[in-house]
Design an enzyme around this catalytic site. Structure first.
Site, mmCIF file in Angstrom:
data_model
loop_
_atom_site.group_PDB
_atom_site.id
_atom_site.type_symbol
_atom_site.label_atom_id
_atom_site.label_comp_id
_atom_site.label_asym_id
_atom_site.label_seq_id
_atom_site.Cartn_x
_atom_site.Cartn_y
_atom_site.Cartn_z
ATOM 1 N N ASP A 191 0.846 -1.210 0.000
ATOM 2 C CA ASP A 191 0.000 0.000 0.000
ATOM 3 C C ASP A 191 0.881 1.259 0.000
ATOM 4 O O ASP A 191 2.073 1.189 0.256
ATOM 5 C CB ASP A 191 -0.907 -0.032 1.237
ATOM 6 C CG ASP A 191 -2.183 0.773 1.051
ATOM 7 O OD1 ASP A 191 -2.398 1.353 -0.025
ATOM 8 O OD2 ASP A 191 -2.979 0.809 2.010
ATOM 9 N N ASP A 256 -10.068 4.389 -1.665
ATOM 10 C CA ASP A 256 -10.955 3.428 -0.997
ATOM 11 C C ASP A 256 -12.413 3.720 -1.337
ATOM 12 O O ASP A 256 -12.814 4.876 -1.410
ATOM 13 C CB ASP A 256 -10.833 3.560 0.530
ATOM 14 C CG ASP A 256 -9.500 3.057 1.047
ATOM 15 O OD1 ASP A 256 -8.759 2.421 0.287
ATOM 16 O OD2 ASP A 256 -9.212 3.313 2.235
HETATM 17 C C1 LIG Z 1 -12.393 3.898 4.267
HETATM 18 O O1 LIG Z 1 -12.021 3.655 5.604
HETATM 19 C C2 LIG Z 1 -10.833 4.311 6.027
HETATM 20 C C3 LIG Z 1 -10.528 3.880 7.458
HETATM 21 O O2 LIG Z 1 -11.593 4.180 8.300
HETATM 22 C C4 LIG Z 1 -11.003 5.804 5.911
HETATM 23 O O3 LIG Z 1 -9.767 6.447 6.210
HETATM 24 C C5 LIG Z 1 -11.417 6.170 4.491
HETATM 25 O O4 LIG Z 1 -11.683 7.542 4.426
HETATM 26 C C6 LIG Z 1 -12.675 5.385 4.106
HETATM 27 N N1 LIG Z 1 -13.050 5.740 2.742
HETATM 28 C C7 LIG Z 1 -14.056 6.570 2.455
HETATM 29 C C8 LIG Z 1 -14.326 6.819 1.009
HETATM 30 O O5 LIG Z 1 -14.757 7.070 3.317
#
Ligand SMILES: *[C@@H]1O[C@H](CO)[C@@H](O)[C@H](O)[C@H]1NC(C)=O
Ligand SMILES: *[C@@H]1O[C@H](CO)[C@@H](O)[C@H](O)[C@H]1NC(C)=O
Ligand SMILES: *[C@@H]1O[C@H](CO)[C@@H](O)[C@H](O)[C@H]1NC(C)=O
Ligand SMILES: *[C@@H]1O[C@H](CO)[C@@H](O)[C@H](O)[C@H]1NC(C)=O
Ligand SMILES: *[C@@H]1O[C@H](CO)[C@@H](O)[C@H](O)[C@H]1NC(C)=O
Ligand SMILES: *[C@@H]1O[C@H](CO)[C@@H](O)[C@H](O)[C@H]1NC(C)=O
Ligand SMILES: *[C@@H]1O[C@H](CO)[C@@H](O)[C@H](O)[C@H]1NC(C)=O
Ligand SMILES: *[C@@H]1O[C@H](CO)[C@@H](O)[C@H](O)[C@H]1NC(C)=O
Ligand SMILES: *[C@@H]1O[C@H](CO)[C@@H](O)[C@H](O)[C@H]1NC(C)=O
Length: 470
Positions: A191, A256
């Protein structure tokens, strides 16, 4: 004026869409012919409220999730990988500065044995660099201190970055991967690779792509086959894409897609963004005329749980997995496999859908705009993978619904729309096709000059397998 417009109508009728360049894949750098299928822990780690059985990231909670992958329908669909995300390792290395599992959470050799006994495989998560606090340790098999290999940057995750020109750097990666191999690791997710990964509050160096090369070389010398997946939202220009495709088996194309701290896993507007990032990525590959040696990673699938837990409607769940399959993306679930509903089981294991996944792994899909055959982001969209030399193709027609902030398109047409793509739009006119609707199990056909068409509500799509008529 009248004559002119009549003339342009007449000309428009003669204009054909751009010809189709069929995209094909080839063997990936670590020897794979399809994207990974499995489960990864991060969705639940980020959203533990979705998963009643989850009391923390440890072997006791991960094991029953991954054991589902060993049940008959999942086995038949080709699932293998149980992928641990961030948090399995300690914050310092062993006497050689090699990574260690946290023994209060995992016993990785015995966990790997458990998975291998079920026919499954183990994945671990790593970051570029080695622990700063291990600077005075000597790299295994050398007299080189780790601190002589560092470039002076502390990345903010307790790691110091390597100067990839220094002796000892490859040997350290070899020692780590050899240790992983001795535990039985089959897959490494690397990552925060740059250029591309967002900083997210850390202090990333501009270019740690050397870590991708070093892990690839380390896997090759280890004698154990492992996948190397790199994250997240990697730079796509030729300079770096050529490094990724020569060393890694999959690359993340987006950030993500999981929610954070929510009672459900994802949101449709985030999925719109992930689909558009795939579009941007794959459109860059069309003119290259070279087989694709790396699979896209569109992030974890959140489709197995009911709509209120997945965070997207049933129609959107079906659209998500159809797009991930068509894209030949990793099919790595992030949901709660212990709590799947009937639709979730079908979406995760349907044999026609997974036959289409085997096809897409060789012929990934590209966008073909309804009406023009173009590749723009559009709310009402069409995609095609193939056709193969045997006359097979996969097609998706979709209505993504009103645009979210990063959908790529910016229309907000509400409710049911007819999405219609002619064979010419798709670039496959000139013969007739039998059309099998993969989820609905219905057959139809389309002849030369005809169109594929579907009435689709917001978030809905159809996933079609085409076979050239005899
Ligand atoms: C996904 O989860 C991570 C850890 O909680 C967070 O940092 C990230 O912002 C999340 N993604 C979204 C699109 O919210
Ligand atoms: C390495 O050893 C030197 C000399 O003992 C010490 O000053 C330094 O703090 C040590 N560095 C680390 C990272 O432990
Ligand atoms: C690196 O290790 C050497 C040998 O232990 C030590 O003398 C030196 O101070 C260390 N440097 C740093 C920056 O920790
Ligand atoms: C980025 O890192 C790679 C691998 O270490 C190296 O080959 C390349 O020259 C670097 N690029 C730049 C612009 O520093
Ligand atoms: C590729 O991306 C890197 C990092 O974003 C950038 O420094 C470089 O100029 C880009 N190269 C090209 C040819 O666009
Ligand atoms: C979610 O929906 C399912 C049915 O689809 C229902 O059984 C369950 O109770 C719901 N859960 C919550 C937390 O609302
Ligand atoms: C999912 O959770 C988010 C954040 O808590 C919330 O805004 C959203 O309404 C939820 N979605 C569904 C479908 O329940
Ligand atoms: C959104 O629509 C506006 C107005 O039609 C246009 O100027 C803009 O370029 C569009 N943006 C995108 C991303 O399509
Ligand atoms: C649809 O066609 C396929 C072969 O192309 C066949 O196996 C299947 O039975 C057909 N389904 C129906 C409902 O006719």
């Amino acid at each position: 004026m009248l004559r002119l417009s009549l003339l342009s109508v007449a000309l428009a009728g003669l204009v054909h869409s751009t010809s189709l360049t069929v995209l094909k894949t080839t063997t990936t750098p670590n020897g794979f012919h399809e994207a990974a299928r499995g489960w990864n822990s991060f969705g639940i780690q980020a959203n533990p409220n979705t998963t009643p059985s989850w009391t923390g990231f440890n072997q006791g909670n991960v094991t029953p999730e991954c054991d589902v992958l060993a049940t008959a329908p999942f086995k038949a669909a080709g699932y293998q990988y149980c992928s641990l995300d961030s948090g399995w390792s300690t914050n310092n290395g062993d006497q050689y500065g090699r990574l260690l599992y946290d023994p209060t959470l995992f016993d990785l050799p015995s966990f790997a044995d458990h998975l291998h006994d079920e026919g499954l495989k183990l994945g671990v998560y790593v970051l570029p660099g080695a622990f700063c606090s291990d600077g005075n340790k000597t790299i295994k098999g050398t007299t080189i201190k780790l601190n002589s290999t560092y470039n002076g940057n502390n990345d903010g995750f307790l790691r110091c970055d390597f100067d990839f020109s220094k002796p000892g750097v490859q040997e350290w990666h070899n020692s780590v991967v050899d240790l992983f191999a001795s535990w039985g690791v089959d897959f490494i997710k690397l990552d925060f690779v740059t250029p591309g990964s967002p900083d997210n509050g850390a202090h990333l160096v501009a270019n740690n792509s050397g870590a991708v090369i070093a892990y690839h070389n380390a896997i090759a010398q280890s004698g154990r086959q492992m996948r190397l997946h790199i994250s997240w939202k990697l730079e796509r220009n030729d300079t770096y894409y050529d490094i990724w495709r020569a060393n890694a088996d999959s690359m993340r194309t987006d950030q993500d897609i999981n929610n954070s701290g929510a009672n459900n896993f994802t949101m449709w507007q985030t999925v719109q963004r992930a689909i558009d990032n795939y579009r941007q990525y794959i459109v860059l590959q069309i003119p290259k005329n070279q087989p694709i040696s790396i699979y896209p990673d569109m992030d974890n699938l959140f489709v197995v749980n009911s709509a209120n837990i997945s965070g997207v409607t049933d129609a959107e769940r079906q659209s998500i997995i159809s797009h991930w399959i068509g894209a030949a993306a990793n099919l790595i679930h992030g949901g709660d496999l212990e709590n799947i509903d009937d639709l979730g089981l079908k979406l995760a294991t349907d044999s026609d859908a997974f036959a289409a996944a085997d096809f897409s792994a060789q012929y990934p899909m590209q966008p073909r705009n309804p009406g023009t055959g173009g590749t723009d982001a559009q709310q009402l969209q069409a995609w095609i993978g193939g056709p193969s030399d045997d006359g097979e193709a996969v097609v998706i027609l979709a209505n993504y619904g009103p645009a979210g902030p990063q959908a790529g398109f910016n229309t907000s047409i509400a409710r049911v729309q007819t999405v219609s793509a002619s064979l010419d739009d798709l670039g496959i006119d000139g013969s007739g096709w039998n059309v099998f609707n993969i989820w609905d199990k219905t057959n139809s056909s389309v002849s030369s000059g005809g169109s594929l068409s579907a009435d689709l509500d917001e978030g809905e799509s159809v996933f079609l397998k085409l076979t050239k008529s005899a």
